[in-house]
Every structure is written in structure tokens, then in C-alpha cells.
Scaffold this motif. Structure first.
Motif, short mmCIF file in Angstrom:
data_model
loop_
_atom_site.label_atom_id
_atom_site.label_comp_id
_atom_site.label_asym_id
_atom_site.label_seq_id
_atom_site.Cartn_x
_atom_site.Cartn_y
_atom_site.Cartn_z
N SER A 82 -16.81 6.08 27.79
CA SER A 82 -17.14 6.82 26.57
C SER A 82 -18.44 7.60 26.74
O SER A 82 -18.53 8.77 26.36
N GLY A 142 -11.29 13.11 21.13
CA GLY A 142 -12.28 12.35 20.36
C GLY A 142 -11.97 12.27 18.88
O GLY A 142 -12.23 11.26 18.24
N PHE A 143 -11.38 13.34 18.31
CA PHE A 143 -11.17 13.38 16.86
C PHE A 143 -9.74 13.11 16.45
O PHE A 143 -9.49 12.68 15.31
N THR A 144 -8.75 13.37 17.31
CA THR A 144 -7.35 13.20 16.93
C THR A 144 -6.62 12.38 18.00
O THR A 144 -5.98 12.94 18.89
N LYS A 145 -6.73 11.08 17.88
CA LYS A 145 -6.19 10.19 18.91
C LYS A 145 -4.69 10.34 19.08
O LYS A 145 -4.19 10.44 20.21
N HIS A 157 -11.58 7.12 22.60
CA HIS A 157 -11.63 7.45 21.18
C HIS A 157 -12.55 6.47 20.43
O HIS A 157 -13.35 6.89 19.59
N ASP A 158 -12.43 5.18 20.73
CA ASP A 158 -13.25 4.18 20.06
C ASP A 158 -14.73 4.36 20.40
O ASP A 158 -15.60 4.23 19.54
N ARG A 205 -16.02 7.46 18.70
CA ARG A 205 -16.19 7.22 17.26
C ARG A 205 -17.58 6.65 16.97
O ARG A 205 -18.21 6.98 15.97
N ARG A 216 -20.23 9.63 17.78
CA ARG A 216 -20.23 10.80 16.90
C ARG A 216 -20.85 10.48 15.53
O ARG A 216 -21.18 11.40 14.77
N LYS A 217 -21.00 9.20 15.20
CA LYS A 217 -21.67 8.82 13.96
C LYS A 217 -23.15 9.17 14.00
O LYS A 217 -23.79 9.33 12.96
N ASP A 223 -17.76 -1.44 15.98
CA ASP A 223 -18.21 -0.38 15.07
C ASP A 223 -19.72 -0.52 14.85
O ASP A 223 -20.25 -1.59 14.82
#
Length: 352
Positions: A123, A180-183, A221-222, A225, A228-229, A352
């Protein structure tokens, strides 16, 4: 058993270094010529050549700082010195593999070897790659806004060279952002590519490959996520990328100063260097061999006298190809050995 594994690792390290040295020597003897290299250094101003080498070192140092910034988003913490070693390993394998495809896998291998989770490593490096592609694209847009007419009027075929490079780099950046945005979309797209390759008999064990694709997309993607926060961190990485690219694009300027080229237009030369990088980024040969030199010849023929242009190309390749290989080889010398975890936390799950 440990001694056997360690011996195998040492053998692999030795083989890689030996092959690299042979490639370098062959390249120097048959492509560039030892006599030409010696003549260049005899006639150039040493202080500016040192400045060019320093620009490359700063380029690597900022690269390591950007990756280090990305890794800070995760529970495990990686010391900067280890990230710098990871960076140099990437530089080495990027130079010796086609289209720089070997860099990231070896970086992930090294980070995982010292105890940093493979998911976190993947990542961090992929997000860093997205930021790099966006930085290069934005840099190129700015350059083309100011310099396109001048370059197009003086360089035959410039329009096609730049359009190809710009479209390719932008497509890669958009593709990675989609992952990254649309898995789900990313999975469907990757499945379609895999099935097409399987029909063309270029891919075996389709179902197994699809499982690997799903796993890698999920992992990236995880991790993305989480990163990108933190918009502030991404903005810092982007700004650092612009600074990093500026040091890299300043290298031809130092070469011009070392050769005593009169009336050096610094911004225009840096703009030309960004076009060279964009045009040669995805040439499927180690170090973009051939394409990089051709792009440099086309663009920097505007600045260097004809008698000095070949020498300028040679010095530029010494800085951007030979130098990373030699330095990266030093940092990669113990890559394939016994696992050495340096991190206290070894949790592999992405939270998360």
C-alpha cells in the motif's frame, strides 16, 4: 537449516552482483566506450559534476522521505535508514529490469523481510507511485503550458513524443486511482485483462491468477483507504515529489555548466528534462536504454553544441543509470539472506 538458507541467500546476492557488474562493464566498453568516459571527465568542470551527483543523492533522500511519510499511516513504524535502503534497492532493480518492473517487488520483499507487513509495504509503495505519477503529470502540464510552442517549433516529432508519454503516464495514474477508489471496478477490469491474456495463451492457471488479483486489489484498496483519509500527508508527499523531480531535472543543467555551455536557460532545460522523463518512462528495456538517449538527443540538441551533445548524453546516463546501479548494488548486497526483523510490532492486518 539456517546456514543452508543463508548460504543460498549469499549465492543469490553474489550472482546478482556479478551479473550487474558484467552488464555495466559491457555497456561501458561496447556502448559508451571507456575512452569517451575518461575524455569527458578530463574536459568537464569537476565542481559541477559533483553538484549533479549531489542532485541525485537528494533525489534518493527525498524519495525515501516520501515513502517514510506513507509508512507512518500504519501501526508498524519503519526507521528512515531502513526506508532509505529500501529506496536504493528499488533504484537498483528499476535500472536493471525492463520498464523498471523489478523495483517495487524487491522493495516489498525487503520491507517484509525486516518485519514490515507485506500489505502495508504494498500500500505504501503503490500510493507513493500514484503520487509520483500525479506529480510528473502536473509538472509536465505546467511545462507544456509554457514551453510547448518553443519545443514543437524546434524539434521534429516532438508533438507525437510528448502526446504518447503524457497519455501513458496519465493513464497509469488514473488506473491506480481507480483501484484505490473503486475496488469492484478494478477487480472487473483486472479479471477482463487476465481472461484476455488467457485466451491468447499468455496466461496459465487462470483461476489461481484471479484469486491472486483479488487478494492484491483488496490489500492495496484497504491500505489506500487508510492513507487517503490523511489529506495533509498526501499533500506533503505531492509537494515533496515536485521538489524531488526538480532536483532530478536539474541534473542536465549541472552538466551544461560543467561543459561551459553559454547562456544556459535553466527553466527551459529543466522543462526539457521533464519531457525526456515522461517520454521514456515506460520504454520496455532496462534503464529505458535507447529511448532515453534518443529523447535526450532530440530535446537537448537545442542547448548543447553538436560537438558536446554526445558527451552530455553520456554524462547524463552516468548520473541517472550507472550511478544508481552502483549505489543500489551496495545496498542490495545482502538482500537475499536470512530474515532479520527489526520491528517490535509484526501485526500484518490492516486496520481502520
Amino acid at each position: 537449516m539456517k546456514k543452508t538458507k543463508n548460504n543460498k541467500g549469499n549465492i543469490i546476492n553474489g550472482i546478482i552482483i556479478a551479473i550487474t557488474v558484467i552488464i555495466l562493464l559491457c555497456y561501458m566498453f561496447f556502448v559508451d566506450g571507456i575512452d569517451n568516459i575518461i575524455a569527458v571527465f578530463q574536459n568537464a568542470k569537476l565542481l559541477w559534476l559533483v553538484a549533479g551527483a549531489l542532485c541525485m543523492v537528494l533525489y534518493w533522500a527525498i524519495e525515501a522521505a516520501i515513502v517514510h511519510c506513507a509508512t507512518k499511516c500504519f501501526p508498524q513504524k519503519l526507521p528512515y535508514r531502513q526506508v532509505f535502503q529500501t529506496t536504493m534497492i528499488g533504484q537498483f532493480f528499476n535500472c536493471v529490469t525492463p520498464s523498471a518492473t523489478g523495483g517495487q517487488p524487491m522493495q516489498i520483499y525487503h520491507m517484509n523481510k525486516i518485519g514490515f507487513g507485506a500489505g502495508y509495504a504494498t500500500s505504501s509503495l503503490l500510493v507513493r507511485f500514484i503520487v509520483y505519477q500525479l506529480g510528473l503529470t502536473v509538472y509536465s502540464i505546467v511545462v507544456l503550458c509554457f514551453q510547448y510552442k518553443e519545443f514543437a517549433s524546434q524539434i521534429k516529432g516532438f508533438k507525437y513524443l510528448i502526446i504518447f508519454g503524457f497519455i501513458l503516464n496519465t493513464a497509469v495514474a488514473i488506473g491506480l486511482l481507480l483501484i484505490g477508489f473503486t475496488k469492484n471496478f478494478a477487480k472487473k477490469a483486472m479479471h477482463g485483462i487476465c481472461r484476455l491474456l488467457a485466451k491468447l495463451h499468455l496466461l496459465k492457471n487462470l483461476e489461481k491468477k484471479l484469486e491472486i488479483v483479488d487478494r492484491e486489489v483488496d490489500s492495496f484498496h484497504d491500505g489506500f483507504r487508510i492513507i487517503r483519509k490523511n489529506i495533509t500527508r498526501l499533500c506533503i508527499m505531492f509537494i515533496m515529489t515536485i521538489l524531488q523531480l526538480s532536483f532530478f531535472f536539474f541534473v542536465p543543467v549541472t552538466i551544461a555548466f560543467s561543459f561551459g555551455v553559454p547562456s544556459i536557460p535553466i527553466f527551459t532545460m529543466m522543462a526539457a528534462a521533464s519531457c525526456v522523463q515522461m517520454a521514456s518512462s515506460f520504454i520496455p528495456l532496462p534503464g529505458a536504454a535507447g529511448g532515453a538517449e534518443l529523447s535526450f538527443f532530440m530535446l537537448f540538441g537545442m542547448f548543447f553544441p553538436a560537438a558536446k551533445l554526445s558527451s552530455a548524453v553520456l554524462v547524463w546516463r552516468l548520473f541517472t543509470f550507472y550511478f544508481p546501479i552502483l549505489c543500489g548494488m551496495f545496498f542490495s548486497r545482502n538482500l537475499f539472506g536470512k530474515r532479520k526483523e527489526i520491528l517490535a510490532s509484526t501485526s500484518q492486518s490492516i486496520q481502520d
